[in-house]
Design an enzyme around this catalytic site. Structure first.
Site, short mmCIF file in Angstrom:
data_model
loop_
_atom_site.label_atom_id
_atom_site.label_comp_id
_atom_site.label_asym_id
_atom_site.label_seq_id
_atom_site.Cartn_x
_atom_site.Cartn_y
_atom_site.Cartn_z
N THR A 56 44.47 54.04 72.16
CA THR A 56 43.18 53.73 71.57
C THR A 56 42.60 52.55 72.34
O THR A 56 43.27 51.97 73.18
CB THR A 56 43.30 53.39 70.07
N SER A 112 36.01 54.70 77.67
CA SER A 112 36.22 56.09 77.26
C SER A 112 36.04 57.06 78.42
O SER A 112 36.60 58.16 78.40
CB SER A 112 35.31 56.47 76.10
N CYS A 128 39.83 56.12 80.29
CA CYS A 128 41.09 56.28 79.56
C CYS A 128 41.08 57.59 78.76
O CYS A 128 40.22 57.78 77.90
CB CYS A 128 41.30 55.10 78.61
N THR A 181 41.04 57.47 74.82
CA THR A 181 39.91 56.79 74.19
C THR A 181 38.71 57.72 74.21
O THR A 181 38.43 58.34 75.23
CB THR A 181 39.57 55.49 74.97
#
EC number: 3.4.25.2
Length: 185
Positions: free
Chosen positions: A12, A168, A171, A174
């Site tokens: 996350t 985002s 990753c 994410t």
């Protein structure tokens, strides 16, 4: 991206940005089980109000573990009203020394609008430099992006949202489904 590449970090991204008298904490909504996305709209940023004292918290790691830690933080805040640093240090001490809590796998970002901390299971209560705190698998990407925007005209929320968008994109753990909480100093 193997878990070993980010030891102690989890799938996350959470970021806290302090700018212009406000702190914004933003977190993505993706929950992954191995290589599979289980949920895309989890809320990993929460507002606590023990005794009317507002605190915003974001967490990375196991949800059950994070909720256990948030409950303990809330109890510490009730015992030390208005003293986020003291409550954070007390939580970190318990987390490091209690045999049950030592097994919890999570990291926290906490703020009351003036103070901003990262709390870890290693007993760390870190006040980040440059008014930015970031944790999780995409934390370094979000941190770098936010640092590059801090001197711009963007407010704290815009910096946090744009940094999360960049994280985002990079990753795989994410997503762009954000929960954002703002708290004033």
């Amino acid at each position: 991206m193997a878990k070993e590449e980010f030891p102690g970090w989890h799938g996350t991204t959470i970021i806290g940005v302090r700018k212009g008298g406000k702190v914004v904490v933003a977190g993505d909504g993706q929950v992954s089980l191995g290589p599979t996305v289980i949920k895309g709209s989890a809320r990993k940023v929460r507002r606590l109000s023990p005794g009317g004292y507002d605190v915003v918290c974001g967490f990375a790691g196991s949800t059950a573990d994070a909720f256990t830690l948030l409950e303990r933080l809330e109890a510490k805040l009730e015992a030390t009203p208005g003293q986020l640093q003291r409550a954070s240090v007390e939580l970190a001490k318990d987390w490091r020394t209690d045999k049950y809590l030592q097994k919890l796998e999570a990291m926290l970002i906490v703020t009351d609008g003036s103070e901003l901390y990262i709390i870890t299971g290693a007993g760390d209560v870190l006040e980040p430099e440059h008014d930015i705190a970031a944790i999780g698998s995409g934390g370094n990407f979000a941190l770098a992006a936010a640092r590059g925007m801090m001197d711009s005209d963007k407010d704290a929320e815009a910096v946090a949202r744009d940094a999360m968008a960049i994280a985002s994109d990079i990753c795989v753990y994410t997503n762009g489904n954000l929960t954002v909480e703002t708290i004033s100093a």
